[in-house]
Design a protein around this motif. Structure first.
Motif, PDB file in Angstrom:
ATOM      1  N   GLY A   1       0.821  -1.210   0.000  1.00 45.73           N
ATOM      2  CA  GLY A   1       0.000   0.000   0.000  1.00 45.73           C
ATOM      3  C   GLY A   1       0.851   1.255   0.000  1.00 45.73           C
ATOM      4  O   GLY A   1       0.612   2.197  -0.752  1.00 45.73           O
ATOM      5  N   THR A   2       1.857   1.248   0.852  1.00 48.23           N
ATOM      6  CA  THR A   2       2.674   2.465   0.955  1.00 48.23           C
ATOM      7  C   THR A   2       3.409   2.736  -0.364  1.00 48.23           C
ATOM      8  O   THR A   2       3.565   3.888  -0.771  1.00 48.23           O
ATOM      9  N   GLU A   3       3.798   1.687  -1.070  1.00 47.83           N
ATOM     10  CA  GLU A   3       4.444   1.901  -2.375  1.00 47.83           C
ATOM     11  C   GLU A   3       3.465   2.460  -3.402  1.00 47.83           C
ATOM     12  O   GLU A   3       3.841   3.256  -4.264  1.00 47.83           O
ATOM     13  N   ALA A   4       2.212   2.014  -3.310  1.00 44.30           N
ATOM     14  CA  ALA A   4       1.203   2.564  -4.222  1.00 44.30           C
ATOM     15  C   ALA A   4       1.045   4.059  -3.964  1.00 44.30           C
ATOM     16  O   ALA A   4       0.912   4.868  -4.898  1.00 44.30           O
ATOM     17  N   VAL A   5       1.101   4.434  -2.682  1.00 47.47           N
ATOM     18  CA  VAL A   5       0.968   5.854  -2.318  1.00 47.47           C
ATOM     19  C   VAL A   5       2.215   6.634  -2.756  1.00 47.47           C
ATOM     20  O   VAL A   5       2.101   7.740  -3.298  1.00 47.47           O
ATOM     21  N   GLU A   6       3.393   6.059  -2.513  1.00 53.63           N
ATOM     22  CA  GLU A   6       4.629   6.754  -2.940  1.00 53.63           C
ATOM     23  C   GLU A   6       4.567   7.066  -4.442  1.00 53.63           C
ATOM     24  O   GLU A   6       4.930   8.161  -4.879  1.00 53.63           O
ATOM     25  N   ALA A   7       4.114   6.082  -5.223  1.00 56.52           N
ATOM     26  CA  ALA A   7       4.018   6.309  -6.672  1.00 56.52           C
ATOM     27  C   ALA A   7       3.024   7.437  -6.948  1.00 56.52           C
ATOM     28  O   ALA A   7       3.302   8.333  -7.761  1.00 56.52           O
ATOM     29  N   ALA A   8       1.900   7.420  -6.260  1.00 55.85           N
ATOM     30  CA  ALA A   8       0.877   8.450  -6.483  1.00 55.85           C
ATOM     31  C   ALA A   8       1.439   9.843  -6.185  1.00 55.85           C
ATOM     32  O   ALA A   8       1.217  10.800  -6.944  1.00 55.85           O
TER      33      ALA A   8
ATOM     34  N   GLY B   1       7.709   9.122   2.271  1.00 58.28           N
ATOM     35  CA  GLY B   1       6.746   9.931   1.513  1.00 58.28           C
ATOM     36  C   GLY B   1       5.340   9.791   2.080  1.00 58.28           C
ATOM     37  O   GLY B   1       4.639  10.779   2.316  1.00 58.28           O
ATOM     38  N   SER B   2       4.936   8.560   2.328  1.00 55.67           N
ATOM     39  CA  SER B   2       3.596   8.315   2.873  1.00 55.67           C
ATOM     40  C   SER B   2       3.467   8.882   4.285  1.00 55.67           C
ATOM     41  O   SER B   2       2.413   9.394   4.663  1.00 55.67           O
ATOM     42  N   LEU B   3       4.547   8.787   5.029  1.00 55.43           N
ATOM     43  CA  LEU B   3       4.529   9.311   6.400  1.00 55.43           C
ATOM     44  C   LEU B   3       4.376  10.830   6.396  1.00 55.43           C
ATOM     45  O   LEU B   3       3.786  11.410   7.302  1.00 55.43           O
ATOM     46  N   SER B   4       4.895  11.461   5.349  1.00 53.72           N
ATOM     47  CA  SER B   4       4.786  12.919   5.241  1.00 53.72           C
ATOM     48  C   SER B   4       3.344  13.361   5.005  1.00 53.72           C
ATOM     49  O   SER B   4       3.022  14.534   5.145  1.00 53.72           O
ATOM     50  N   VAL B   5       2.472  12.423   4.610  1.00 57.29           N
ATOM     51  CA  VAL B   5       1.054  12.763   4.444  1.00 57.29           C
ATOM     52  C   VAL B   5       0.214  11.962   5.456  1.00 57.29           C
ATOM     53  O   VAL B   5      -0.969  11.715   5.235  1.00 57.29           O
ATOM     54  N   ASN B   6       0.849  11.579   6.543  1.00 55.64           N
ATOM     55  CA  ASN B   6       0.150  10.850   7.601  1.00 55.64           C
ATOM     56  C   ASN B   6      -0.336  11.877   8.630  1.00 55.64           C
ATOM     57  O   ASN B   6       0.448  12.694   9.105  1.00 55.64           O
ATOM     58  N   GLY B   7      -1.599  11.796   8.957  1.00 55.28           N
ATOM     59  CA  GLY B   7      -2.178  12.826   9.834  1.00 55.28           C
ATOM     60  C   GLY B   7      -2.134  12.489  11.312  1.00 55.28           C
ATOM     61  O   GLY B   7      -2.908  13.046  12.085  1.00 55.28           O
TER      62      GLY B   7
ATOM     63  N   GLY C   1       0.727  -3.816  -4.750  1.00 55.04           N
ATOM     64  CA  GLY C   1       0.174  -2.468  -4.687  1.00 55.04           C
ATOM     65  C   GLY C   1      -0.084  -2.003  -6.105  1.00 55.04           C
ATOM     66  O   GLY C   1       0.610  -2.440  -7.033  1.00 55.04           O
ATOM     67  N   ALA C   2      -1.080  -1.163  -6.284  1.00 54.09           N
ATOM     68  CA  ALA C   2      -1.399  -0.675  -7.633  1.00 54.09           C
ATOM     69  C   ALA C   2      -1.715   0.807  -7.568  1.00 54.09           C
ATOM     70  O   ALA C   2      -2.409   1.255  -6.658  1.00 54.09           O
ATOM     71  N   THR C   3      -1.187   1.540  -8.538  1.00 50.12           N
ATOM     72  CA  THR C   3      -1.488   2.960  -8.662  1.00 50.12           C
ATOM     73  C   THR C   3      -2.116   3.163 -10.032  1.00 50.12           C
ATOM     74  O   THR C   3      -1.465   2.936 -11.063  1.00 50.12           O
ATOM     75  N   LEU C   4      -3.384   3.546 -10.032  1.00 48.35           N
ATOM     76  CA  LEU C   4      -4.122   3.730 -11.286  1.00 48.35           C
ATOM     77  C   LEU C   4      -4.182   5.234 -11.579  1.00 48.35           C
ATOM     78  O   LEU C   4      -4.414   6.024 -10.653  1.00 48.35           O
ATOM     79  N   ALA C   5      -3.983   5.594 -12.842  1.00 46.65           N
ATOM     80  CA  ALA C   5      -4.025   7.037 -13.146  1.00 46.65           C
ATOM     81  C   ALA C   5      -4.392   7.254 -14.600  1.00 46.65           C
ATOM     82  O   ALA C   5      -4.449   6.316 -15.402  1.00 46.65           O
ATOM     83  N   LYS C   6      -4.622   8.515 -14.905  1.00 46.31           N
ATOM     84  CA  LYS C   6      -4.957   8.892 -16.275  1.00 46.31           C
ATOM     85  C   LYS C   6      -3.702   8.808 -17.153  1.00 46.31           C
ATOM     86  O   LYS C   6      -2.578   8.980 -16.677  1.00 46.31           O
ATOM     87  N   ASP C   7      -3.963   8.607 -18.431  1.00 50.18           N
ATOM     88  CA  ASP C   7      -2.880   8.469 -19.407  1.00 50.18           C
ATOM     89  C   ASP C   7      -1.911   9.654 -19.371  1.00 50.18           C
ATOM     90  O   ASP C   7      -0.693   9.475 -19.348  1.00 50.18           O
ATOM     91  N   TRP C   8      -2.453  10.887 -19.319  1.00 53.42           N
ATOM     92  CA  TRP C   8      -1.573  12.055 -19.418  1.00 53.42           C
ATOM     93  C   TRP C   8      -0.616  12.121 -18.236  1.00 53.42           C
ATOM     94  O   TRP C   8       0.518  12.592 -18.380  1.00 53.42           O
ATOM     95  N   ILE C   9      -1.038  11.585 -17.093  1.00 52.18           N
ATOM     96  CA  ILE C   9      -0.161  11.608 -15.918  1.00 52.18           C
ATOM     97  C   ILE C   9       1.012  10.633 -16.139  1.00 52.18           C
ATOM     98  O   ILE C   9       2.178  10.977 -15.915  1.00 52.18           O
ATOM     99  N   PHE C  10       0.695   9.433 -16.607  1.00 51.45           N
ATOM    100  CA  PHE C  10       1.760   8.471 -16.921  1.00 51.45           C
ATOM    101  C   PHE C  10       2.704   9.038 -17.986  1.00 51.45           C
ATOM    102  O   PHE C  10       3.913   8.830 -17.926  1.00 51.45           O
ATOM    103  N   ARG C  11       2.132   9.740 -18.958  1.00 54.49           N
ATOM    104  CA  ARG C  11       2.992  10.261 -20.039  1.00 54.49           C
ATOM    105  C   ARG C  11       3.931  11.354 -19.538  1.00 54.49           C
ATOM    106  O   ARG C  11       5.016  11.552 -20.082  1.00 54.49           O
TER     107      ARG C  11
END
Ligand code: PLP
Length: 463
Positions: free
Chosen positions: A129-136, A162-168, A279-289
């Motif tokens: 999960g944390t790797e999916a978030v790091e990628a995001a 990275g994920s910890l930096s957005v941990n509340g 872990g999976a990070t799904l995104a729009k094409d333009w973001i991957f590009r």
């Protein structure tokens, strides 16, 4: 290594002969607090088997697992289809992880996942999960050319830097400074979001549709309104579905309930049915590009084990079973009924202040009782530590009824239920009967508290 050995490697024998040493080994070689804590609260069982929603100890007692390995066992344990897929993928002798080809199962799993999120185009596979978030987070920074990410108070997105930096939550962050210069805003607060966006440096907001900590559900309309604001400021919406995704809340992704189309979505936990880290990070094409913008940048974000055949095979099999057995619908129906019954029960118990959640992600919150008779033990617990009442309920469910649940975060009077999505009404009823018994006891007086403090006192001494 101590030298050559002629002994054959036999995993089964190893587990049989040394499995009981698990707590001693953890105490000696691993996290020094793990065995100690489990011992102190009386949870240091030796489970020897597991099937469906049950764990079994050496005496054959079953334990109803309403925690499902923090939500990974969506299909319960040892689902035969996923097991078979894993046997098959090993037996197939694939040329996996060559690193110089396109892994076929990853393409198929991406295709299958994107069918559930048709407004998105591409998937990056990592190992947790944390790797999916790091990628995001990286994708959002690169796509927008901005550095700051907004996150919500009490958010949980993982524990790498990275994920910890957005941990509340302070308790996770403390002692690991300096973290990235990201900014917390209150969950559900659109004015705070707008204020931060006006500074013009925000890459994205990352948000859980239902926060794992405390099971806080995003207020109705929050996600679409937040997305509108983000779009106005050319920033992205990242929805973290690591816990809520893959059917848990009665929709495949929880954001679908809110009628929003996030720019980036993360998933993990249940995706492989609990068998193989993924872990999976799904995104729009333009973001991957933007991220993979030239051949030079082909490996600019990658992980050696990402897309490995076992994880991908387990993912494909898990999604097959989820669809075949209509488990998303089951999560919705059984979850709604369980939540309804819990709400009815809440009327009878002064200490229950709220029941909330969606599908099979349910939080039960406790609060100050009305009657003076119950207030004294309540305040005594609050004085010792906030969250202790919820812990006594978790303890009662476990010790008296062999049901595994968890307190949903440090210093919170909330218990969280995230059982397998296969949960039947009969299993939900077993939980309800046990919960009612434990709450009856709490309402009668201090038996529960006495049991828990006795466990803590005797076991901490000996721990
Ligand atoms: N994001 C959310 C919403 C989570 O609930 C979690 C874990 O509980 C994570 C990210 C991190 O996942 P992992 O523990 O696989 O790194």
């Amino acid at each position: 290594m101590s030298g050559a050995t002629d002994e054959p490697f036999e995993l089964k024998r190893l587990v049989e002969t040394r499995g009981a040493e698990r707590y001693a080994l953890a105490a000696k070689h691993g996290n020094p607090q793990l065995a100690r804590t489990l011992h102190a609260i009386g949870f240091d069982k030796i489970y020897t088997a597991a099937a469906g929603p049950y764990l079994y100890d050496g005496d054959g007692h079953d334990y109803l697992d309403m925690l499902a390995g923090f939500g990974v066992f969506a299909l319960g344990r040892h689902d035969p289809t996923v097991r078979q897929a894993l046997h098959d993928v090993l037996d197939a002798g694939l040329a996996d992880l060559t690193q110089f080809d396109a892994p076929p199962l990853a393409g198929l799993l991406a295709e299958r996942l994107l069918a559930e999120a048709p407004h998105l185009d591409r998937v990056y596979f990592g190992n947790s999960g944390t790797e999916a978030v790091e990628a995001a987070l990286k994708f959002a920074r690169r796509a927008t050319g901005r550095g700051r990410v907004l996150y919500c108070d009490h958010a949980f997105h993982g524990l790498t830097v990275g994920s910890l930096s957005v941990n509340g939550a302070k308790e996770f962050r403390s002692g690991f400074d300096p973290l990235l210069p990201d900014t917390a805003i209150p969950f559900g607060d659109l004015a705070a979001l707008a204020r931060e966006l006006r500074r013009g440096d925000v890459a994205a907001l990352i948000v859980e549709p239902i926060q794992g900590k405390g099971v806080a559900v995003a207020p109705a309309g929050y996600l679409p309104a937040a997305h509108d604001l983000l779009k106005q400021h050319k920033a992205l919406l990242i929805v973290d579905e690591v816990q809520t995704g893959i059917g848990r809340t009665g929709d495949f992704f929880a954001y679908q309930h809110d009628g929003v189309e996030p720019d980036i979505v993360t998933a993990a936990k249940a995706l492989s049915g609990g068998y193989v880290p993924v872990g999976a990070t799904l995104a729009k094409d333009w973001i991957f590009r933007k991220v993979y913008s030239s051949m030079d940048r082909v490996l600019v974000h990658d992980s050696t084990f990402g897309s490995n055949a076992q994880a991908m095979a387990a993912g494909l099999a898990t999604l097959h079973v989820l669809e075949r057995d209509a488990l998303v619908v089951n999560a919705r129906i059984v979850g709604e009924r369980l939540q309804r019954r819990l709400c009815e029960a809440a009327e009878r118990y002064e200490m229950i202040s709220d029941v909330r959640g969606r599908g099979l992600m349910i939080g039960i919150e406790f609060g100050r009782p009305e009657s003076w008779r119950l207030r004294a033990p309540w305040f005594a617990l609050q004085l010792a530590r906030k969250g202790l009442f919820a812990q006594t309920v978790v303890h009662g469910l476990f010790q008296r009824h062999r049901i595994l649940t968890q307190v949903s975060g440090d210093h919170l009077e909330v218990i969280k239920l995230i059982p397998p999505l296969t949960l039947t009404e009969a299993e939900a009823d077993r939980f309800l009967a046990a919960f009612t018994d434990v709450m009856d006891e709490a309402q009668r007086g201090s038996g529960l508290l006495r049991d828990f403090t006795r466990t803590l006192a005797t076991r901490s001494r000996h721990g």
